[in-house]
Design a protein around this motif. Structure first.
Motif, mmCIF file in Angstrom:
data_model
loop_
_atom_site.group_PDB
_atom_site.id
_atom_site.type_symbol
_atom_site.label_atom_id
_atom_site.label_comp_id
_atom_site.label_asym_id
_atom_site.label_seq_id
_atom_site.Cartn_x
_atom_site.Cartn_y
_atom_site.Cartn_z
ATOM 1 N N ARG A 271 0.560 -1.044 0.674
ATOM 2 C CA ARG A 271 0.113 0.318 0.091
ATOM 3 C C ARG A 271 0.391 1.145 0.335
ATOM 4 N N THR A 272 0.245 2.780 -0.715
ATOM 5 C CA THR A 272 0.539 3.428 -0.511
ATOM 6 C C THR A 272 0.417 4.467 -0.513
ATOM 7 N N ASP A 273 -0.702 4.462 0.036
ATOM 8 C CA ASP A 273 -2.273 5.690 0.589
ATOM 9 C C ASP A 273 -1.495 6.171 2.021
ATOM 10 N N LYS A 274 -1.782 7.276 2.580
ATOM 11 C CA LYS A 274 -1.662 8.137 3.607
ATOM 12 C C LYS A 274 -1.746 7.160 4.664
ATOM 13 N N ARG A 275 -0.632 7.107 5.665
ATOM 14 C CA ARG A 275 -0.798 6.761 7.082
ATOM 15 C C ARG A 275 -0.360 7.750 8.241
ATOM 16 N N CYS A 276 -1.174 7.510 9.348
ATOM 17 C CA CYS A 276 -1.260 8.367 10.343
ATOM 18 C C CYS A 276 0.057 8.775 10.971
ATOM 19 N N TYR A 277 1.041 6.997 10.720
ATOM 20 C CA TYR A 277 2.579 6.884 11.264
ATOM 21 C C TYR A 277 3.408 7.774 10.834
ATOM 22 N N GLN A 278 2.939 9.272 9.409
ATOM 23 C CA GLN A 278 3.810 9.296 8.235
ATOM 24 C C GLN A 278 4.043 10.743 8.276
ATOM 25 N N SER A 279 2.435 11.060 9.281
ATOM 26 C CA SER A 279 1.847 12.647 9.215
ATOM 27 C C SER A 279 2.455 13.642 11.239
ATOM 28 N N GLU A 280 1.352 14.389 10.885
ATOM 29 C CA GLU A 280 1.853 15.267 12.586
ATOM 30 C C GLU A 280 1.111 14.991 13.330
ATOM 31 N N SER A 281 -0.221 14.119 12.973
ATOM 32 C CA SER A 281 -1.414 13.781 13.593
ATOM 33 C C SER A 281 -0.764 12.559 14.575
ATOM 34 N N TRP A 282 0.728 11.922 14.536
ATOM 35 C CA TRP A 282 1.529 10.877 14.527
ATOM 36 C C TRP A 282 2.207 11.341 16.323
ATOM 37 N N THR A 283 1.135 11.100 17.618
ATOM 38 C CA THR A 283 1.770 12.243 18.615
ATOM 39 C C THR A 283 1.648 11.566 20.084
ATOM 40 N N TYR A 284 2.133 11.311 20.758
ATOM 41 C CA TYR A 284 1.910 10.610 22.173
ATOM 42 C C TYR A 284 0.340 10.850 22.846
ATOM 43 N N ASP A 285 0.162 12.228 22.313
ATOM 44 C CA ASP A 285 -1.887 12.332 22.806
ATOM 45 C C ASP A 285 -2.325 11.084 21.744
ATOM 46 N N TYR A 286 -1.725 11.406 21.265
ATOM 47 C CA TYR A 286 -3.064 10.219 19.788
ATOM 48 C C TYR A 286 -2.717 9.261 20.666
ATOM 49 N N MET A 287 -1.473 8.143 21.110
ATOM 50 C CA MET A 287 -2.225 7.435 21.067
ATOM 51 C C MET A 287 -2.436 6.658 22.711
ATOM 52 N N ASP A 288 -2.415 8.021 23.176
ATOM 53 C CA ASP A 288 -2.938 8.363 24.678
ATOM 54 C C ASP A 288 -4.489 7.928 24.595
ATOM 55 N N ARG A 289 -5.326 8.732 23.291
ATOM 56 C CA ARG A 289 -6.339 8.966 22.658
ATOM 57 C C ARG A 289 -7.207 7.479 22.238
ATOM 58 N N LEU A 290 -5.777 6.471 21.623
ATOM 59 C CA LEU A 290 -6.491 5.482 21.124
ATOM 60 C C LEU A 290 -6.334 4.146 22.520
ATOM 61 N N ILE A 291 -5.494 4.076 23.122
ATOM 62 C CA ILE A 291 -5.312 3.800 24.156
ATOM 63 C C ILE A 291 -7.187 3.895 24.815
ATOM 64 N N THR A 292 -7.092 4.950 25.441
ATOM 65 C CA THR A 292 -8.168 4.984 26.643
ATOM 66 C C THR A 292 -9.622 4.683 25.150
ATOM 67 N N HIS A 293 -9.829 4.397 24.119
ATOM 68 C CA HIS A 293 -10.745 4.618 23.585
ATOM 69 C C HIS A 293 -11.103 3.126 23.394
ATOM 70 N N TYR A 294 -9.845 2.231 23.812
ATOM 71 C CA TYR A 294 -9.640 0.773 23.780
ATOM 72 C C TYR A 294 -9.925 0.545 24.995
ATOM 73 N N GLU A 295 -9.832 0.914 25.605
ATOM 74 C CA GLU A 295 -9.818 0.435 27.790
ATOM 75 C C GLU A 295 -11.424 0.725 27.532
ATOM 76 N N GLU A 296 -12.101 1.807 26.827
ATOM 77 C CA GLU A 296 -13.288 1.426 27.424
ATOM 78 C C GLU A 296 -14.246 1.212 26.725
ATOM 79 N N ILE A 297 -13.793 0.151 25.871
ATOM 80 C CA ILE A 297 -14.419 -0.689 24.956
ATOM 81 C C ILE A 297 -14.215 -2.249 26.098
ATOM 82 N N LEU A 298 -13.137 -2.434 25.823
ATOM 83 C CA LEU A 298 -12.957 -3.539 26.758
ATOM 84 C C LEU A 298 -12.291 -3.774 28.226
ATOM 85 N N LEU A 299 -12.320 -2.880 28.918
ATOM 86 C CA LEU A 299 -11.962 -3.211 30.278
ATOM 87 C C LEU A 299 -12.984 -2.132 31.655
ATOM 88 N N ILE A 300 -14.328 -2.464 30.779
ATOM 89 C CA ILE A 300 -15.764 -2.174 32.144
ATOM 90 C C ILE A 300 -16.497 -3.381 32.027
#
Length: 350
Positions: free
Chosen positions: A321-350
């Motif tokens: 694949r050659t389409d756009k990736r978040c990993y190669q953009s300015e969106s890739w930050t520690y806050d971004y990863m924290d938001r992903l973790i929170t999202h999945y924790e809210e789904i799985l760990l309640i």
């Protein structure tokens, strides 16, 4: 070792047979299993080629070693673990225990003192002045053994304290945790294995980043060849229990990732071994090393059923694949990863 002659301590041959039978050690060496437990190989290579051998042990084995001394009643795993210590002492293999201690500390000040006491005890067992007592304990001929009461092991403890004071998280821990959260979330979907693996590869490409060990883990997780025990998460467990289950899976994957990093980046005179009593971890690492040594991902087929081969097509298609990736953009930050973790924790760990 002098003039090519090595004299085994009394009982060492039985220790070796014991360890061969249990098969805890994993290596990158393409040798017969029996040769992996031949201490002469390590001593010769150290003397001639100056090879330094290091054995990374998992948390279970670390606990077996220290509890062999602490607990009144010995179980079989205690004796196997002490047999492993004896083997490493004789073969001059350094036992690396930082990851088990990190896992026990969990960046928790309350747990730190207990963990450091166990680290101190491990060092004293590892430097026992009476190796024959360890051998006889391992072989069931006695129920206790002598540790080193004089050796100054403060350097190991102080190093761990300095680490704990300096850092608030382990490198790659959060990304490993996130991979496990995603794998668990996908495993709950009412979709085919093929679709789950496709979703995972798409997620790695589009929303996250590649992890070779994570991809290999997913290959086997979403195959018909999946090993019992890979999925520790139980949807009906309590939130606290589910969090513990996910963390246990994360430590398993983290242990494998860190070992994989070591063998990728080792110096020419370094060799790394791994020891685990977890059949899933051993199987994953043996198969991963085998495929990695071959240089061809298609060799994973020997660990899959023919109906799983379509997963390789998904893998190859994703890599092209050659389409756009978040990993190669300015969106890739520690806050971004924290938001992903929170999202999945809210789904799985309640």
């Amino acid at each position: 070792m002098k003039n090519g002659f090595v004299s085994f301590p009394v009982g060492m041959n039985e220790i070796i047979k014991f360890l061969v039978e249990k098969g805890w050690i994993v290596s990158i060496f393409n040798i017969e299993e029996n040769e992996l437990y031949n201490p002469i190989n390590y001593l010769v290579n150290k003397e001639i080629y100056k090879t330094q051998y290091v054995l990374s042990i998992d948390t279970n084995i670390f606990s077996y070693i220290v509890n062999a001394y602490k607990e009144n009643v010995s179980i079989q795993e205690h004796r196997i673990a002490i047999a492993l210590v004896v083997f490493c002492q004789f073969a001059e293999i350094k036992i690396e225990v930082s990851l088990p201690v990190y896992e026990k500390i969990k960046f928790d000040k309350v747990l730190m003192n207990k963990s450091l006491i166990e680290l101190d005890l491990f060092c004293r067992i590892d430097h026992s002045p009476k190796q024959e007592t360890l051998i006889n304990f391992a072989l069931g001929r006695r129920d206790n053994f002598i540790i080193n009461g004089k050796k100054d092991v403060s350097n190991s403890v102080e190093t761990m304290i300095d680490w704990h004071n300096k850092y608030t998280k382990l490198e790659e821990w959060e990304s490993t945790y996130l991979i496990i959260l995603k794998l668990v979330e996908l495993s709950l979907l009412k979709e085919s294995n093929k679709q789950k693996f496709s979703f995972f590869m798409d997620w790695l490409y589009r929303d996250f980043r590649y992890s070779m060990v994570g991809i290999f883990y997913a290959f086997l997780m979403f195959s018909y060849s999946r090993k019992k025990g890979m999925m520790k998460y139980k949807p009906l467990a309590s939130p606290e229990k589910k969090r513990e289950q996910v963390k246990n899976m994360t430590w398993d994957l983290y242990f494998m990732i860190k070992y994989y990093r070591r063998i990728e980046n080792k110096d020419i005179n370094e060799e790394f071994l791994l020891a685990s009593n977890d059949n899933v971890v051993k199987f994953l690492m043996k198969s991963l090393i085998d495929v990695n040594n071959s240089g061809d991902m298609n060799n994973i087929k020997k660990y899959l059923l023919p109906k799983d081969y379509e997963l390789l097509e998904i893998y190859d298609k994703t890599l092209s694949r050659t389409d756009k990736r978040c990993y190669q953009s300015e969106s890739w930050t520690y806050d971004y990863m924290d938001r992903l973790i929170t999202h999945y924790e809210e789904i799985l760990l309640i």
